[in-house]
Design a protein around this motif. Structure first.
Motif, mmCIF file in Angstrom:
data_model
loop_
_atom_site.group_PDB
_atom_site.id
_atom_site.type_symbol
_atom_site.label_atom_id
_atom_site.label_comp_id
_atom_site.label_asym_id
_atom_site.label_seq_id
_atom_site.Cartn_x
_atom_site.Cartn_y
_atom_site.Cartn_z
ATOM 1 N N MET A 1 0.818 -1.188 0.052
ATOM 2 C CA MET A 1 0.009 0.120 -0.041
ATOM 3 C C MET A 1 0.999 0.925 -0.067
ATOM 4 N N LYS A 2 0.554 2.261 -0.728
ATOM 5 C CA LYS A 2 1.245 3.276 -1.030
ATOM 6 C C LYS A 2 0.587 4.466 0.152
ATOM 7 N N GLU A 3 1.709 5.200 0.760
ATOM 8 C CA GLU A 3 1.536 5.975 1.705
ATOM 9 C C GLU A 3 2.154 7.584 1.463
ATOM 10 N N GLU A 4 1.410 8.628 1.635
ATOM 11 C CA GLU A 4 1.685 9.856 1.208
ATOM 12 C C GLU A 4 1.264 10.757 2.511
ATOM 13 N N TRP A 5 2.505 11.461 3.081
ATOM 14 C CA TRP A 5 2.011 12.430 4.093
ATOM 15 C C TRP A 5 2.030 13.732 3.689
ATOM 16 N N ARG A 6 1.022 14.294 4.355
ATOM 17 C CA ARG A 6 0.634 15.810 3.845
ATOM 18 C C ARG A 6 0.461 16.504 5.180
ATOM 19 N N VAL A 7 1.011 17.867 5.184
ATOM 20 C CA VAL A 7 0.873 18.652 6.210
ATOM 21 C C VAL A 7 -0.326 19.416 6.199
ATOM 22 N N TYR A 8 -1.171 19.911 7.118
ATOM 23 C CA TYR A 8 -2.339 20.413 7.214
ATOM 24 C C TYR A 8 -1.818 22.100 6.837
ATOM 25 N N GLY A 9 -2.445 22.579 5.956
ATOM 26 C CA GLY A 9 -2.050 24.246 5.723
ATOM 27 C C GLY A 9 -3.012 25.156 6.165
ATOM 28 N N LYS A 10 -4.426 24.813 7.181
ATOM 29 C CA LYS A 10 -5.084 25.713 7.489
ATOM 30 C C LYS A 10 -4.492 26.934 8.196
ATOM 31 N N LYS A 11 -5.368 28.079 7.974
ATOM 32 C CA LYS A 11 -4.602 29.226 8.438
ATOM 33 C C LYS A 11 -5.851 29.946 9.536
ATOM 34 N N ALA A 12 -5.119 30.626 10.465
ATOM 35 C CA ALA A 12 -5.775 31.410 11.628
ATOM 36 C C ALA A 12 -4.857 31.865 12.587
ATOM 37 N N ASP A 13 -5.399 33.007 13.331
ATOM 38 C CA ASP A 13 -4.538 33.573 14.191
ATOM 39 C C ASP A 13 -4.161 32.759 15.397
ATOM 40 N N GLN A 381 -5.989 -0.410 0.807
ATOM 41 C CA GLN A 381 -6.508 0.787 0.415
ATOM 42 C C GLN A 381 -7.507 0.904 -0.598
ATOM 43 N N HIS A 382 -8.296 -0.046 -0.701
ATOM 44 C CA HIS A 382 -9.193 -0.222 -1.929
ATOM 45 C C HIS A 382 -10.467 -0.449 -1.286
ATOM 46 N N PRO A 383 -11.564 -0.080 -2.214
ATOM 47 C CA PRO A 383 -12.938 -0.422 -1.236
ATOM 48 C C PRO A 383 -13.071 -1.984 -1.420
ATOM 49 N N VAL A 384 -13.671 -2.689 -0.401
ATOM 50 C CA VAL A 384 -13.465 -4.069 -0.294
ATOM 51 C C VAL A 384 -14.963 -4.590 0.040
ATOM 52 N N VAL A 455 -3.851 5.661 -2.660
ATOM 53 C CA VAL A 455 -2.842 6.098 -1.792
ATOM 54 C C VAL A 455 -3.438 6.397 -0.422
ATOM 55 N N LYS A 456 -2.819 6.079 0.702
ATOM 56 C CA LYS A 456 -3.124 6.248 1.937
ATOM 57 C C LYS A 456 -2.684 7.660 2.420
ATOM 58 N N ARG A 457 -3.502 8.408 2.722
ATOM 59 C CA ARG A 457 -2.933 9.880 3.142
ATOM 60 C C ARG A 457 -2.861 10.066 4.620
#
Length: 573
Positions: A1-13, A381-384, A455-457
């Motif tokens: 299974m492929k895996e991808e790391w992503r960083v949240y980019g949400k903005k706020a004060d 990471q597929h529908p089963v 791809v699992k995120r």
């Protein structure tokens, strides 16, 4: 299974929120990453309680249902609750049976047998009710798709009230879709298009709890008597893997507080036989210890045993708790064997390149199909869909990925099915044996999926060096609990850590203890639980790795120390 790391980019004060709410900026970032935006919403997230929940009378048909039940109670008409055989259905049935008895109703219940009856209200249940002279049927966690069954019940002169949370069936496609509601006397389901209730993602037991709250309010019964129902709704919310946001999160948080001194003897007994401390209970224990024991009754015996536990006291409760624990232990062994069979099927039959895995395991107990499908989904990471041989034809259960709505895709293939129902992320189905391959072809031809969907995120809250972690920060993270679907544990990442030592331990060699060091030479204790043996083989001392982790406090012989709990890792580039 492929895996991808992503960083949240949400903005706020974040600095302003930190100062205003008295929390760390990292904590403020995590909350914002959970789609909680304004300062008011964040305050509700941190400190909201049941009093902040919407009125139950906002649910469509709630007034009518309360009025009808009030008249039936006044006239002494017998009411039968029709539940379901999973933890959500059992908890919902417990709530409604207990609430109506409190109001003086003549009430009993029936729960379908998973194998003999199948899901939800059916002709056998209706005819049993008619033979017993039942006046009113009240469903919970089922009924929204039972058009023909409810038509039949009403033709026999019965009043039918539906409470449910599953997707409303529809005709047509796209903008031409129209709801198909059952011809009941009243239907409570937040998913109805005309329902103004602001939170749509309640489980079946939570809908039952809202009905109980409306009844108690109408009868002027003290609100504190709802407390056991909050416990049951919390357990069902986690057990049915509902999103832990909004009202669901409040229900689970408040339910866990009440379970520390539970008013349900059977729940206390189940915690005791599983060695759980009620004062240290978390959503994990609900979803992976208590919930599976209750589900085991409906899977391998009868859900009425699980419901009997909720209604029992004293020695009877203890005996039933042990029975359910033993059934769950048996279920675990059966599940492991069927998962292995599923992996073999996927790898050896040529379906591995299909977008949607339709796995045929004729010897799998049909009650385990959903669990097996979930574990295969996690692996690939597929529908089963796992399909099993049933008494008549085939039955199956599916578990999905975020980009694939199982219910809608099955609806598009309804010509091959005798019955289906469920959610975007999970569904059940029945079909003639000769339709297995045509269904497989149709599901894959119209899947709408492409490679990025498989791809699992892994979403990182903050790329944060471990040196920032303190005990105070970890304690502050407890404000974010309960964790679960839609409110995941905080996850951080750090690059270029060197593996200094490694040690595999645990009765089943399922824990890998590591000593890592950062670029400044600071030592960082770490543990890894997922695929520990494989990780031990692949990790080498002196190797540099990047890790996704959450911080924890390790307590051993009275000493407390900070440690990383590694969720995922890969060799540093």
């Amino acid at each position: 299974m492929k895996e991808e790391w992503r960083v949240y980019g949400k903005k706020a004060d974040f600095k302003g929120l930190s100062q205003h709410l008295g929390i760390d900026q990292v904590t403020a970032r995590i909350i914002r990453n959970r789609n909680v935006e304004s300062g008011e919403e964040i305050y509700a997230y941190l400190y909201g309680g049941l009093s902040d929940s919407p009125s139950p009378f906002l649910l469509k048909d709630m007034d009518e249902t309360v009025d009808i039940l009030g008249n039936k109670i006044h006239d002494g008409k017998p009411v039968r609750i029709i539940g379901d055989y999973d933890v959500d259905g059992v908890c919902a049935t417990y709530i409604l049976v207990t609430a109506l008895k409190r109001l003086g109703a003549v009430v009993d219940y029936d729960i379908p047998d998973r194998v003999k009856d199948g899901y939800g209200i059916n002709v056998n249940i209706i005819e049993r009710a008619a033979d017993d002279g039942i006046d009113t049927l009240l469903t919970c966690d089922n009924g929204i798709a039972a058009w023909s069954q409810i038509t039949y019940a009403r033709s026999l002169g019965m009043t039918v009230l539906v409470t449910d949370h599953h997707e409303v069936p529809f005709d047509g496609e796209g903008e031409g879709k129209t709801e198909v509601l059952p011809p009941a006397d009243a239907v409570i389901n937040p998913h109805q298009a005309a329902c103004p209730y602001p939170f749509k993602l309640l489980c079946g037991a939570a809908v039952a709890y809202k009905l109980a709250a409306a009844l108690y309010e109408t009868w002027n019964i003290p609100e504190e008597e709802l407390s056991p129902f909050v416990e049951a709704a919390a357990l069902a919310t986690v057990g049915d893997v509902m999103v832990l946001q909004g009202e669901n999160r409040i229900l689970v948080k408040e339910g866990l507080k009440r379970m520390a001194h539970s008013r349900i003897p059977g729940l206390n007994a189940l915690m005791e036989v599983n060695g759980l401390d009620p004062r240290k209970l978390g959503s994990y224990h609900l979803g992976f210890v208590i919930g599976p024991c209750l589900n085991a009754g409906g899977r391998l015996d009868t859900a009425k045993k699980s419901l009997a536990l909720f209604l029992a006291e004293g020695q009877e409760a203890e005996a039933l708790a042990w029975e359910l624990k033993e059934l769950n232990d048996q279920r675990k062994d059966m599940t492991a064997k069927n998962v292995e069979a599923g992996i073999y099927y996927i790898e050896e039959t040529g379906i591995k390149d299909d977008p949607v895995y339709v796995v045929y395991l004729p010897d799998c107990h049909e009650s385990l199909a959903g669990i097996v499908a979930g574990k295969l989904r996690e692996r690939y990471q597929h529908p089963v869909f796992v399909i099993t041989k049933a008494a008549s034809g085939l039955k199956g259960s599916g578990r999905s990925i975020p980009s694939y709505s199982m219910y809608e895709r099955l609806a598009a293939c309804r010509e091959y099915l005798t019955a289906f129902g469920g959610h975007p992320m999970a569904a059940g189905l029945s079909l003639p044996e000769e339709n297995l391959e045509p269904l497989r072809a149709a599901l894959n031809e119209n899947s709408g999926l492409s490679e990025p969907d498989f791809v699992k995120r892994l979403w990182i809250d903050v790329p944060m060096p471990f040196e920032y972690v303190t005990e105070k920060l970890i304690e502050e993270f407890r404000l974010l609990e309960p964790f679960g679907n839609g409110n995941e544990k905080p996850l951080f990442a750090q690059k270029n850590l060197t593996v200094r030592t490694k040690n595999l331990f645990g009765k089943n060699r399922n824990v890998l203890k590591l000593l890592l060091s950062d670029e400044m030479g600071r030592n960082i204790p770490a543990v890894l639980f997922q695929d520990a043996e494989k990780a031990e083989e692949r990790l080498f001392c002196g190797e540099k790795i990047s890790v996704a982790y959450y911080p924890d406090i390790n307590e051993y012989m009275g000493r407390r120390s900070l440690q990383m709990v590694i969720q995922s890792w890969f060799p540093a580039e």
